[in-house]
Enzyme design. Structure first.
Site, PDB file in Angstrom:
ATOM      1  N   THR A 265      13.699  -0.109   4.462  1.00 31.47           N
ATOM      2  CA  THR A 265      13.163  -1.395   4.873  1.00 31.47           C
ATOM      3  C   THR A 265      12.919  -2.223   3.613  1.00 31.47           C
ATOM      4  O   THR A 265      12.094  -1.852   2.773  1.00 31.47           O
ATOM      5  CB  THR A 265      11.851  -1.239   5.663  1.00 31.47           C
TER       6      THR A 265
ATOM      7  N   LYS B 273      13.951  -5.927  11.740  1.00 23.50           N
ATOM      8  CA  LYS B 273      12.882  -4.966  11.445  1.00 23.50           C
ATOM      9  C   LYS B 273      11.554  -5.699  11.236  1.00 23.50           C
ATOM     10  O   LYS B 273      10.487  -5.198  11.600  1.00 23.50           O
ATOM     11  CB  LYS B 273      13.236  -4.161  10.197  1.00 23.50           C
TER      12      LYS B 273
ATOM     13  N   LYS C  23       3.552  -2.756   2.787  1.00 19.51           N
ATOM     14  CA  LYS C  23       4.773  -3.153   2.084  1.00 19.51           C
ATOM     15  C   LYS C  23       5.685  -3.947   3.012  1.00 19.51           C
ATOM     16  O   LYS C  23       6.165  -5.032   2.653  1.00 19.51           O
ATOM     17  CB  LYS C  23       5.492  -1.901   1.555  1.00 19.51           C
TER      18      LYS C  23
END
Length: 292
Positions: A96, A171, A239
């Site tokens: 990601t 995502k 994150k």
């Protein structure tokens, strides 16, 4: 098809294992030798002791690393994957990252004569172990078609959603939806407990109605038990939400709930909960109640 898998962390370890079990001509590489040795012992295939050895002659390189800088380090430069892999290869990045990184890597891959697919995953460590991940992809359609058999080894659902960066943007949508949902679940569990309800019974009944969700099914009971030592860590969620909020700022979009939940996760980190599961949002609420 010659396949290399790079990154044997919580997600990559079982993903690479599925490729081995499915009979792919596989090489694996991990920057931590101890984890590579553990994987080799479990799956009966020796890990490569260098990136160059792992990637040489390989058609498809899949990676699952930590963040933008890790991907850039592994892929670029004279000793990076783009320079070392077989001509006309495909890189499938399950990390990601930011969408900007994905677009950057796609351009650089093309300069080397390769294809790049950003393919972040959802489903958590359990999904990786069980081979039931969901893959959101961005990139060239013909390249995606060539790697579908690889994805099928560890994913139950995989879909190309547009050009480079589209997988990472999807995502981000996933993480936005999860963040708000987990916060709502945490608040519901906290409210009910403080009101003196039998929350196991409450979850049992409302879980059969409109409040039902994957998070409720899989996290409500462990939240109530104070168990947060599994699943996707708070540090990683922050994150990811950082990428989301950066992208939103660039697009001049307001995401007030996401920004607020990000700060709640910061509170969990301040409680030394950075490695706790994301359902540990409940801890911030409990801490606030104690102070009150």
């Amino acid at each position: 098809m010659q396949v290399c898998f790079i990154g044997l962390g919580a997600m990559g370890y079982p993903m690479a294992g599925h490729l081995q079990e499915k009979g792919f001509a596989l090489s694996v590489y991990n920057r931590s030798g101890a984890k590579a040795a553990q994987w080799s012992e479990q799956y009966g295939r020796g890990a490569s002791d260098s990136l160059a050895a792992a990637v040489a002659g390989v058609e498809v390189v899949a990676l699952c690393l930590g963040a933008d800088e890790d991907v850039r380090e592994v892929l670029t430069g004279p000793q990076g994957v783009f320079a070392l892999m077989a001509a006309g290869g495909i890189v499938v990045d399950h990390t990601t990252t930011s969408a900007a990184l994905a677009r950057e890597m796609a351009v650089l891959a093309a300069d080397y004569g390769h294809s790049f697919i950003d393919a972040p995953v959802s489903g958590g460590q359990a999904g990786a172990v069980n081979g039931r991940l969901t893959v959101m992809a961005g990139g060239d359609a013909s390249a995606f078609a060539r790697v579908e058999t690889v994805l099928a080894a560890y994913a139950a659902r995989y879909q190309l959603l547009g050009p480079a960066g589209s997988g990472q943007l999807a995502k981000m949508v996933n993480q936005i939806c999860i963040a708000g949902l987990v916060q709502g679940l945490a608040e519901g569990m906290h409210f009910g407990a403080q009101a003196g309800l039998d929350m196991a019974a409450v979850v049992d009944v409302i879980g059969a109605g409109a409040a039902q969700s994957w998070q409720m099914d899989n996290r409500a009971k462990t939240m109530l038990a104070g168990e947060f030592d599994f699943g996707f860590a708070v540090d990683w969620m922050r994150k990811d939400l950082g990428y989301v909020l950066d992208e939103a700022r660039q697009r001049k979009l307001s995401l007030p709930v996401t920004a607020l939940v990000d700060q709640f996760y910061a509170q969990v980190q301040n409680l030394n909960g950075g490695r706790y599961d994301t359902s540990s949002l409940l801890l911030a609420l409990q801490q606030g109640a104690k102070k009150a």
